[in-house]
Design an enzyme around this catalytic site. Sequence first.
Site, PDB file in Angstrom:
ATOM      1  N   CYS A   2       0.828  -1.211   0.000  1.00  0.00           N
ATOM      2  CA  CYS A   2       0.000   0.000   0.000  1.00  0.00           C
ATOM      3  C   CYS A   2       0.862   1.260   0.000  1.00  0.00           C
ATOM      4  CB  CYS A   2      -0.941   0.083   1.192  1.00  0.00           C
ATOM      5  SG  CYS A   2      -1.899  -1.397   1.458  1.00  0.00           S
ATOM      6  N   ARG A  27       2.925   0.376  -5.423  1.00  0.00           N
ATOM      7  CA  ARG A  27       2.875  -0.284  -4.117  1.00  0.00           C
ATOM      8  C   ARG A  27       1.594  -1.098  -3.927  1.00  0.00           C
ATOM      9  NH1 ARG A  27       6.597   1.772  -0.804  1.00  0.00           N
ATOM     10  NH2 ARG A  27       5.514   0.980   1.006  1.00  0.00           N
ATOM     11  N   TRP A  75      -2.910  -2.577  -1.567  1.00  0.00           N
ATOM     12  CA  TRP A  75      -2.630  -3.954  -1.962  1.00  0.00           C
ATOM     13  C   TRP A  75      -3.190  -4.798  -0.829  1.00  0.00           C
ATOM     14  CZ3 TRP A  75       0.222  -8.266  -0.271  1.00  0.00           C
ATOM     15  CH2 TRP A  75       0.452  -9.243  -1.248  1.00  0.00           C
ATOM     16  N   ASN A 101      -0.363   1.766   5.809  1.00  0.00           N
ATOM     17  CA  ASN A 101       0.447   0.797   5.062  1.00  0.00           C
ATOM     18  C   ASN A 101       1.109  -0.110   6.092  1.00  0.00           C
ATOM     19  OD1 ASN A 101       3.735   1.021   3.559  1.00  0.00           O
ATOM     20  ND2 ASN A 101       2.262  -0.612   3.398  1.00  0.00           N
ATOM     21  N   GLY A 102       0.855  -1.412   6.013  1.00  0.00           N
ATOM     22  CA  GLY A 102       1.443  -2.347   6.972  1.00  0.00           C
ATOM     23  C   GLY A 102       0.402  -3.336   7.442  1.00  0.00           C
ATOM     24  N   GLU A 481      15.837 -15.928 -13.467  1.00  0.00           N
ATOM     25  CA  GLU A 481      15.320 -14.582 -13.676  1.00  0.00           C
ATOM     26  C   GLU A 481      14.451 -14.513 -14.944  1.00  0.00           C
ATOM     27  OE1 GLU A 481      14.944 -12.150 -11.899  1.00  0.00           O
ATOM     28  OE2 GLU A 481      14.734 -10.384 -13.164  1.00  0.00           O
ATOM     29  N   LYS A 485      10.576 -13.341 -14.887  1.00  0.00           N
ATOM     30  CA  LYS A 485      10.116 -12.186 -15.687  1.00  0.00           C
ATOM     31  C   LYS A 485       8.908 -12.586 -16.515  1.00  0.00           C
ATOM     32  CE  LYS A 485      11.429  -9.544 -14.316  1.00  0.00           C
ATOM     33  NZ  LYS A 485      12.259  -9.100 -13.266  1.00  0.00           N
ATOM     34  N   GLU A 488       5.668 -13.452 -14.318  1.00  0.00           N
ATOM     35  CA  GLU A 488       5.050 -12.375 -13.538  1.00  0.00           C
ATOM     36  C   GLU A 488       4.314 -11.368 -14.401  1.00  0.00           C
ATOM     37  OE1 GLU A 488       7.681 -10.027 -11.021  1.00  0.00           O
ATOM     38  OE2 GLU A 488       9.238 -10.004 -12.532  1.00  0.00           O
ATOM     39  N   HIS A 504      15.488 -35.761 -14.434  1.00  0.00           N
ATOM     40  CA  HIS A 504      15.026 -36.347 -13.173  1.00  0.00           C
ATOM     41  C   HIS A 504      13.555 -36.053 -12.925  1.00  0.00           C
ATOM     42  CE1 HIS A 504      19.032 -37.667 -12.310  1.00  0.00           C
ATOM     43  NE2 HIS A 504      19.481 -36.459 -12.569  1.00  0.00           N
ATOM     44  N   LYS A 603       5.176  -3.682  -6.182  1.00  0.00           N
ATOM     45  CA  LYS A 603       6.622  -3.481  -6.337  1.00  0.00           C
ATOM     46  C   LYS A 603       7.353  -3.632  -5.012  1.00  0.00           C
ATOM     47  CE  LYS A 603      10.195  -1.681  -8.676  1.00  0.00           C
ATOM     48  NZ  LYS A 603      10.691  -2.773  -9.521  1.00  0.00           N
TER      49      LYS A 603
HETATM   50  C1  G6P Z   1       8.822  -7.801  -5.505  1.00  0.00           C
HETATM   51  C2  G6P Z   1       9.201  -7.183  -6.840  1.00  0.00           C
HETATM   52  C3  G6P Z   1      10.445  -7.856  -7.389  1.00  0.00           C
HETATM   53  C4  G6P Z   1      11.580  -7.768  -6.383  1.00  0.00           C
HETATM   54  C5  G6P Z   1      11.169  -8.325  -5.022  1.00  0.00           C
HETATM   55  C6  G6P Z   1      12.184  -7.988  -3.956  1.00  0.00           C
HETATM   56  O1  G6P Z   1       8.405  -9.107  -5.672  1.00  0.00           O
HETATM   57  O2  G6P Z   1       8.149  -7.320  -7.760  1.00  0.00           O
HETATM   58  O3  G6P Z   1      10.838  -7.216  -8.587  1.00  0.00           O
HETATM   59  O4  G6P Z   1      12.674  -8.478  -6.873  1.00  0.00           O
HETATM   60  O5  G6P Z   1       9.929  -7.757  -4.602  1.00  0.00           O
HETATM   61  O6  G6P Z   1      12.154  -6.596  -3.758  1.00  0.00           O
HETATM   62  P1  G6P Z   1      13.381  -5.712  -3.315  1.00  0.00           P
HETATM   63  O7  G6P Z   1      12.852  -4.315  -3.295  1.00  0.00           O
HETATM   64  O8  G6P Z   1      13.767  -6.203  -1.951  1.00  0.00           O
HETATM   65  O9  G6P Z   1      14.475  -5.908  -4.307  1.00  0.00           O
END
Ligand code: G6P
Length: 608
Positions: A2, A27, A75, A101-102, A481, A485, A488, A504, A603
């Site tokens: 949030c 957020r 969120w 937020n929290g 990664e 990507k 997501e 396996h 994010k």
């Molecule tokens: C979320 C974001 C990712 C990020 C992860 C860790 O899942 O969508 O892109 O890698 O958090 O976040 P940070 O801010 O700790 O890198």
Amino acid sequence: MCGIVGYIGERQAASILLDGLSKLEYRGYDSAGIAVYNGEKIQMSKAKGRLKVLSELTHDGETLPGTIGIGHTRWATHGAPSDANSHPHFNESMSIAVVHNGIIENYIKIKKMLESKGYQFASDTDTEVVAHLLDYYYKGNALEAITKVMHRVEGSYALGILFAEKPDTLYAVRKDSPLIVGKSANGNLIASDVPAVLKYTRDVYFIENEEIAVIQQDNMKFYNMYEEELTKESVKIEWDVEAAEKGGYEHFMLKEMHEQPKAVADTLSPRLKEGKIVLDELNMTEEEMKAIRKIMIVACGSAYHTGVTAKYILEGLARIPVEVDVASEFRYRNPILEEGTLVIIISQSGETADSLAALRMAKNMGSKVLAIVNVVGSSIAREADSVLYTWAGPEIAVATTKAYSAQLIAHYLLAMKLAEVRGTVTLEELAVLIEDLKRIPEQIELLLGNREKIQKFANRYVAAKDVFFIGRGIDYAISLEGSLKLKEISYIHSEAYAAGELKHGTISLIEDGTLVVALLTQEELYKKTVSNVVEVKTRGAVVLSVTNAGNTDMEKNSDYTIYIPKTNKYFTNSLAVVPLQLFAYYISIGRGCDVDKPRNLAKSVTVE
Ligand code: G6P
């Protein structure tokens, strides 16, 4: 997660709140709401859905006149996304409004207590207890009521609070969720993050844990939870406002991918001086660097993936044993941190709840903690013993690209510095590595220039159902990664596998037309991975290979081959990840997904 905002000043608050929220939607974007005091009472508007629903509902804020207000973008954690669960939340007489937020962890206990006293609740959220608890404690002194609430609630919070009886004062509080206060000539602001206030001011106060900000139009005071006044210094923010805007690109993700050469160069160049790597920020003597017996890397999401890459490089170059763990596992597994262990916490935001908890735990256990962080002044940056900043600038798209690339560079520099000090590479080898490092920005540029080829390929596979990413060694880390990507932002099921593990179990999932993305940038493992590619081809897979320039024989084993420019084996991730980012991006667009704000994600993950 949030985002919260607040404004008090001489201008109309609602439009400033909506504008601030638009910078915080990364957020969370399940719902949004604002509350504004109109001279008589607090008026409120909130709605499920993106911020634009709220903007339309309020005619861009015009239906809520007034010069003091608070806002929220959500969120969902407790309570489904709905109008009722949207913030702000109120006491019954609507004289106290709260955005949060929290997570209030003991909200059920407090709710029961309040219900027994006749309080009625209108939502399923944890936040609503704060509004009613404030009402319960409020006897005319807002600061006193707030500190009483702080002593009673457990969990994390950044709160913005309005009292109808205090129409010239905005209150804000923080514990374990980020909060800043911006000071400007026309009024003052609160926000979860700096981009929300940059349009109005660059003078910002970072609110620390268990601090309260009491803000008026031309005055602000700070207190601890014992109502003692504190002295705080403001910080001047140096970023560009445009850095947080799209700048002509269709999406933030595309813009941020194109900012990777700069992010890499900015992270690299201040640390290269006269052909040497200078990392004074580590705050470590050469003796301390030599005394490291083990490195424990802890992070979440893509930051964890840079940690997996870093393991190969730190072990390969500096010959230090490295363990990597996701923060949410590390913090609950009673880890063993022996003397001589350096703990590295990697985080773009510097606010990820699990990573922050892991940091605190490691410090409590006596380890030295190095943070690799992008957001200056964030919680992780402030609490670590030393910080190696990545200079990627503000990243807005939920799926990270440029911050990931900058994190890789920070690890290369660290591994090379440790290798130099510990004598595990020669100065000549180091000089060659540095020259390779310096070429990375232009090599990334080259790969970005080839995006149309990747777009064409992506267009053919927008309907893919399952995609497997395979590789060995660093190529496995790149696969992790690439797979994240893709899934997501496109919602296609994808998995990353160490290529040797395929047989396996997972190979049983390969059938006619299954897409396999194979990474082959590690020359000494090349033939081994080629065999795995042949195995999946034989079973009907369509293969996209990413390999080093010159490996043209890959074309006969793959349906499509992408070449990356020549670089040192330790640095290939920085190049190979670019086509994978582009591939995910174009697939996402082809499927009509919301690239920058994928469903269910946020994010900055400030809840565990
Ligand atoms: C979320 C974001 C990712 C990020 C992860 C860790 O899942 O969508 O892109 O890698 O958090 O976040 P940070 O801010 O700790 O890198």
